[in-house]
Design a protein around this motif. Structure first.
Motif, mmCIF file in Angstrom:
data_model
loop_
_atom_site.group_PDB
_atom_site.id
_atom_site.type_symbol
_atom_site.label_atom_id
_atom_site.label_comp_id
_atom_site.label_asym_id
_atom_site.label_seq_id
_atom_site.Cartn_x
_atom_site.Cartn_y
_atom_site.Cartn_z
ATOM 1 N N PHE A 8 0.842 -1.195 0.000
ATOM 2 C CA PHE A 8 0.000 0.000 0.000
ATOM 3 C C PHE A 8 0.881 1.250 0.000
ATOM 4 C CE2 PHE A 8 -2.562 -3.432 1.619
ATOM 5 C CZ PHE A 8 -3.729 -3.271 0.878
ATOM 6 N N VAL A 9 0.414 2.278 -0.651
ATOM 7 C CA VAL A 9 1.201 3.512 -0.744
ATOM 8 C C VAL A 9 0.447 4.658 -0.077
ATOM 9 C CG1 VAL A 9 2.359 2.829 -2.875
ATOM 10 C CG2 VAL A 9 0.226 4.114 -2.998
ATOM 11 N N VAL A 10 1.211 5.618 0.405
ATOM 12 C CA VAL A 10 0.616 6.814 1.014
ATOM 13 C C VAL A 10 -0.007 7.658 -0.094
ATOM 14 C CG1 VAL A 10 1.113 8.956 2.253
ATOM 15 C CG2 VAL A 10 2.239 6.817 2.936
ATOM 16 N N ARG A 11 -1.283 7.869 0.000
ATOM 17 C CA ARG A 11 -1.959 8.716 -0.995
ATOM 18 C C ARG A 11 -1.803 10.178 -0.621
ATOM 19 N NH1 ARG A 11 -7.878 6.062 -2.144
ATOM 20 N NH2 ARG A 11 -7.160 3.929 -2.451
ATOM 21 N N PRO A 12 -1.487 11.024 -1.592
ATOM 22 C CA PRO A 12 -1.431 12.455 -1.269
ATOM 23 C C PRO A 12 -2.819 12.966 -0.902
ATOM 24 C CG PRO A 12 -1.147 12.088 -3.638
ATOM 25 C CD PRO A 12 -1.216 10.731 -2.998
ATOM 26 N N LEU A 13 -2.845 14.029 -0.136
ATOM 27 C CA LEU A 13 -4.130 14.678 0.134
ATOM 28 C C LEU A 13 -4.739 15.137 -1.191
ATOM 29 C CD1 LEU A 13 -3.341 17.053 3.152
ATOM 30 C CD2 LEU A 13 -4.673 14.926 3.218
ATOM 31 N N PRO A 14 -6.061 15.080 -1.316
ATOM 32 C CA PRO A 14 -6.699 15.552 -2.568
ATOM 33 C C PRO A 14 -6.865 17.072 -2.605
ATOM 34 C CG PRO A 14 -8.333 14.592 -1.117
ATOM 35 C CD PRO A 14 -7.000 14.430 -0.418
ATOM 36 N N HIS A 30 -0.482 18.377 8.243
ATOM 37 C CA HIS A 30 0.828 17.748 8.028
ATOM 38 C C HIS A 30 1.046 16.597 9.005
ATOM 39 C CE1 HIS A 30 3.054 19.621 4.812
ATOM 40 N NE2 HIS A 30 2.601 20.817 5.165
ATOM 41 N N PHE A 31 0.813 16.839 10.281
ATOM 42 C CA PHE A 31 1.014 15.765 11.252
ATOM 43 C C PHE A 31 0.075 14.598 10.977
ATOM 44 C CE2 PHE A 31 3.566 18.619 13.800
ATOM 45 C CZ PHE A 31 4.440 17.745 14.428
ATOM 46 N N HIS A 32 -1.178 14.920 10.702
ATOM 47 C CA HIS A 32 -2.183 13.864 10.551
ATOM 48 C C HIS A 32 -1.888 12.985 9.334
ATOM 49 C CE1 HIS A 32 -6.729 13.001 11.323
ATOM 50 N NE2 HIS A 32 -5.975 11.949 11.501
ATOM 51 N N HIS A 33 -1.598 13.641 8.223
ATOM 52 C CA HIS A 33 -1.351 12.896 6.986
ATOM 53 C C HIS A 33 0.070 12.325 6.928
ATOM 54 C CE1 HIS A 33 -0.119 12.426 2.769
ATOM 55 N NE2 HIS A 33 -1.351 12.039 2.565
ATOM 56 N N ASN A 86 -9.590 4.067 7.161
ATOM 57 C CA ASN A 86 -10.342 5.165 7.769
ATOM 58 C C ASN A 86 -9.761 6.530 7.390
ATOM 59 O OD1 ASN A 86 -11.683 3.069 8.917
ATOM 60 N ND2 ASN A 86 -10.937 3.393 10.994
ATOM 61 N N HIS A 87 -8.434 6.629 7.416
ATOM 62 C CA HIS A 87 -7.829 7.929 7.095
ATOM 63 C C HIS A 87 -7.986 8.284 5.620
ATOM 64 C CE1 HIS A 87 -6.017 7.593 11.111
ATOM 65 N NE2 HIS A 87 -6.119 8.908 11.063
ATOM 66 N N GLU A 88 -7.873 7.286 4.744
ATOM 67 C CA GLU A 88 -8.040 7.605 3.313
ATOM 68 C C GLU A 88 -9.452 8.117 3.048
ATOM 69 O OE1 GLU A 88 -6.612 4.200 1.089
ATOM 70 O OE2 GLU A 88 -4.520 4.763 1.484
#
Ligand code: MN
Length: 212
Positions: A8-14, A30-33, A86-88
């Motif tokens: 799985f890869v870290v998705r950038p914020l949209p 920044h901290f959350h993502h 959940n975060h995505e």
């Protein structure tokens, strides 16, 4: 979403990190993502590294039947897989600028199942502010389009065989503490302005197979 598989890869914020100001500031995002969410992605990949037979499964498949997984990997998948899922969805459920409102089939379903948008909002806010400790409040639909508000603890997901999430609010302290300290109610009230109703409406309609 969540169709991809290991690794799985870290998705950038949209959106940009400062896009949700004034409700959520840049430092919080920044901290959350970059820290919290990324850690769940890294830990999920570590957990799956020694299980090639599970690496073909999507996140939703992994989380839909945790009891079917090998015993020693259930807790890491539940916590870290849930943390990624959940975060995505949380990040993808918000938008800038503010100003959208519920529309279409989802707006009609909110009126039908909660009485009015105002009554829904009050119940959703209560679910967010009364969740004891760390967790989430969700708007979900069953496969007939019936909406419900549910709470989950930690990084747990609702029953994904029965429900499709429409959106959710993170009420872990890390989601708001830098900006709001202990004022969870203030964060929850502001969050309503961030709901991406267009994407929510599409999720709702997709859950019904487009047959509404
Ligand atoms: Mn979080």
């Amino acid at each position: 979403m969540n169709a991809e598989t290991y690794p799985f890869v870290v998705r950038p914020l949209p959106y940009e990190y400062d896009a949700l100001i004034p409700v959520l500031d840049e430092e919080t995002m920044h901290f959350h993502h970059d820290k919290h969410y990324k850690t769940y992605v890294d830990n999920l990949n570590s957990a799956l590294a020694d299980y090639p037979e599970l690496q073909r499964l999507s996140l939703k498949e992994l989380l839909s039947d945790i009891e079917a997984l090998p015993a020693q990997i259930r807790t890491p998948i539940r916590n870290n897989g849930g943390g990624v899922y959940n975060h995505e969805l949380y990040f993808d459920s918000m938008k800038n600028p503010v100003g959208q409102e519920p529309e279409g089939a989802l707006a009609a379903a909110i009126d039908r199942d909660f009485g009015s948008y105002k009554q829904w909002k009050e119940q959703m806010k209560q679910a967010a502010v009364t969740k004891f400790g760390s967790g989430w409040a969700w708007l979900v639909t069953d496969n007939k389009g019936q909406l419900s508000i549910v709470q989950t603890a930690n990084q747990d997901v609702p029953d994904l065989q029965e429900y499709t999430p429409v959106f959710l609010i993170d009420v872990w302290e890390h989601a708001y503490y830098l900006q709001y300290q202990n004022r969870r109610v203030e964060y929850a009230e502001g969050w309503f302005d961030l709901i991406n109703w267009r994407k929510a409406g599409k999720r709702y309609e997709d859950a019904l197979g487009g047959c509404i």
